[in-house]
Design an enzyme around this catalytic site. Sequence first.
Site, PDB file in Angstrom:
ATOM      1  N   ASP A   1      -2.622   7.043   0.628  1.00 54.11           N
ATOM      2  CA  ASP A   1      -1.290   6.769   1.135  1.00 54.11           C
ATOM      3  C   ASP A   1      -1.457   5.739   2.258  1.00 54.11           C
ATOM      4  OD1 ASP A   1       1.396   6.724   1.655  1.00 54.11           O
ATOM      5  OD2 ASP A   1       1.628   8.890   1.831  1.00 54.11           O
TER       6      ASP A   1
HETATM    7  C1  BGC Z   1       4.694   7.078   1.730  1.00 54.98           C
HETATM    8  C2  BGC Z   1       4.386   6.864   0.268  1.00 54.98           C
HETATM    9  C3  BGC Z   1       4.778   5.455  -0.108  1.00 54.98           C
HETATM   10  C4  BGC Z   1       4.016   4.493   0.761  1.00 54.98           C
HETATM   11  C5  BGC Z   1       4.300   3.038   0.440  1.00 54.98           C
HETATM   12  C6  BGC Z   1       4.104   6.001   2.615  1.00 54.98           C
HETATM   13  O1  BGC Z   1       4.609   6.103   3.895  1.00 54.98           O
HETATM   14  O2  BGC Z   1       4.212   8.346   2.143  1.00 54.98           O
HETATM   15  O3  BGC Z   1       5.072   7.795  -0.510  1.00 54.98           O
HETATM   16  O4  BGC Z   1       4.507   5.233  -1.466  1.00 54.98           O
HETATM   17  O5  BGC Z   1       4.392   4.723   2.113  1.00 54.98           O
HETATM   18  O6  BGC Z   1       5.580   2.683   0.811  1.00 54.98           O
END
Ligand code: BGC
Length: 719
Positions: free
Chosen positions: A324
């Site tokens: 993530d």
């Molecule tokens: C989120 C993810 C997301 C990623 C990219 C993160 O803050 O937890 O779910 O895909 O950002 O935007």
Amino acid sequence: MCQRANGRLDFLPLRRLPTVRQEPVSAMPASHASPSRERAAIRSVSLLLFVGLPLMTASSGAGQTPPQLGGASLDEVIGAMTVEEKVSLLVGMGMNLPFDIPGLPRPSPEDRAVPEKVPGAAGRTHAIERLGIPSITLADGPAGIRIDPTREGDARTYHATAFPVATLLSSSWDPALAETVGAAIGRQVREYGADVLLAPGMNLHRNPLGGRNFEYYSEDPLLNGRMAAGFVNGVESEGVGTSLKHFAVNSQEFNRLKSNSIVGQRALRELYLRGFEIAVKEAQPWTVMSAYNLVNGTYAPQDRDLLTTILRDEWGFEGFVMTDWFAGDDPVAMMRAGNDVIMPGGVQQSAAIVAAVGSDELSEAQLEAEEAHRPPGNILMPAPPIPEMETEAALIRGAAARADVGLYSLGRNSGEGGDRGVEGDFDLTVAEVALIRDLSQGFRAEGKPFVVVLNVAGVTEVAGWRDAADAILLAWQPGQEAGNAIADVLSGAVNPSGKLPMSFPAQYTDVPSSRTFPGQVLPEYADQEQPAGFMAMLNPLPSQAVYEEGIFVGYRYYDTFDVEPAYPFGYGLSYTTFEYGDLELSEARFGGEITARVMVTNTGDVPGREVVQLYVSAPRGSLVKPEAELRAFAKTRLLQPGESQTLAFTLDGRSLASFDPDRSAWIAEAGEYEVRAAASSRDTRVRARFAVPETLVVEEAHDVMGPEVEIDLLRPTYD
Ligand code: BGC
């Protein structure tokens, strides 16, 4: 894996998966490829990542034309890469935030200068042009593709459909529908030029206040896994990838970058991993996204037991794992764990990995603190609800006299980086309840019905005011067709056939995790000031959430501990009625598989569909079991009045088994099992029994990921 190769430290997973094709694939660099050829090129980049990149010296000599992805074999392409190029594939191109955050990885100036292929996409991987390797663009997800609607110097608006949120999708209990929606989203992902949709979100609804529950499917792992598998198959049928996220046990947003989810092995296997397991085995997605949090003391992206032992060795996952965004604290540990791509990536992480190659010491990149303008709020959280306006009695009287029906829409939103609260969020405000009661009285005085539409991101309290409503329509967040969909259901043009994918507790304190959710700052940091707003999200104090309720989440708790919910799991109304025939089992003694059949008849006046839920209640044995667990489900086609359909369900060993942490195995204990065909977890229509003559060890697993501390687990007391 960590071994010396050619005098260099080779710490990347040297996987050679049997299903990975090593022969040349027909692909071209993105810049001169047609869309379908480009997709093939992207898939081959994925293959590079699937097989891991042994960090050895590049073998192609000066003056030679380097092998091209799509023309040469993957081994040749990998062999021609320099260490820096290999590392560049494993670390994303970074994120162009409008401000720098101290301690956060930053993109290099060169990467910053590369124009985004899809403005507003969440991230991208590096291209290696000399080898014909294109960049992969990753875009959020889950309720449609998220991109910038406008582009500099371009007058057009780049529209993307707002699809129903995952919670609404899973309320259909229809994996085939999830597949159709997935395919529609996949087409937009493809048309806009992104390669991987960062979806589906698969964390379990452990608690109704979970800030991102709306992005997730259910409190039940079977429903979760099957809906996700349908969604993945749909999106990927369009030639683009998906990412199961956030792997794993990311059930709270509180201090999410530094929160340790302490969970027992049984709950971990049966609830928090099970949905992912089903989706991986049924749909084999291109990618998985590891979570922010720690699980039992180790950051998810740095946990080899999670990402390699369980995900790859036990479940056979063949795709690549990405982190993530800004997760974890040790890029080298991520690589060792089997986390193939670090997102969004930054120069510090690349440097740390390159430095680790060739040394026994893992060097830390030095993070510079400057950087910076800090926004006060959490930009990922929606604005708080606008307070209810005061509504005068005369206004209500006038509306009730003119309209055929009273409609009140209750709105609730939530977002990333924070969980919901009880007061004024789970619970309605005093003003909202007063307005509901006034409106109800006004319409009922005219002999007209009053309907409450719940346009909400998560479960809300209903028990305290539902007597004022003649109907409650749970619309969730339906996306851009909200108005039409709600009108169709209220007018009867469409007969609703949804069922709750989670329980609605009568009050928040009934929720089994209400005492421990969302967790707390570790005692040794308790005196420190918790950063506020956005900084709390990016730089929180180390925290932990102890999953004391164990396997007793949602209906597994309410039905076992006899706590009456406002609405049970699986509950939902229709404009027609259904009758269930006898539940027929293919055998009376379990021999590895049993088929259950039940005939469902539409006994009402209008066409409708019914979701039949198959729960299994296990005998008392050495493992504590919930009252019953959902083990299969199916939905009828649209049945005309009087029409019947027979639904068939298969129960295998895993459908009966529980994870025994003492034996590290899935066990189905001997005894008499009851199968229930039900319209909700509390509305059993027909039942049947079969015997398991002797205890079965259905599947063995590795003894990994146990909690480092003893958890005071919730247990039912039997009479
Ligand atoms: C989120 C993810 C997301 C990623 C990219 C993160 O803050 O937890 O779910 O895909 O950002 O935007």
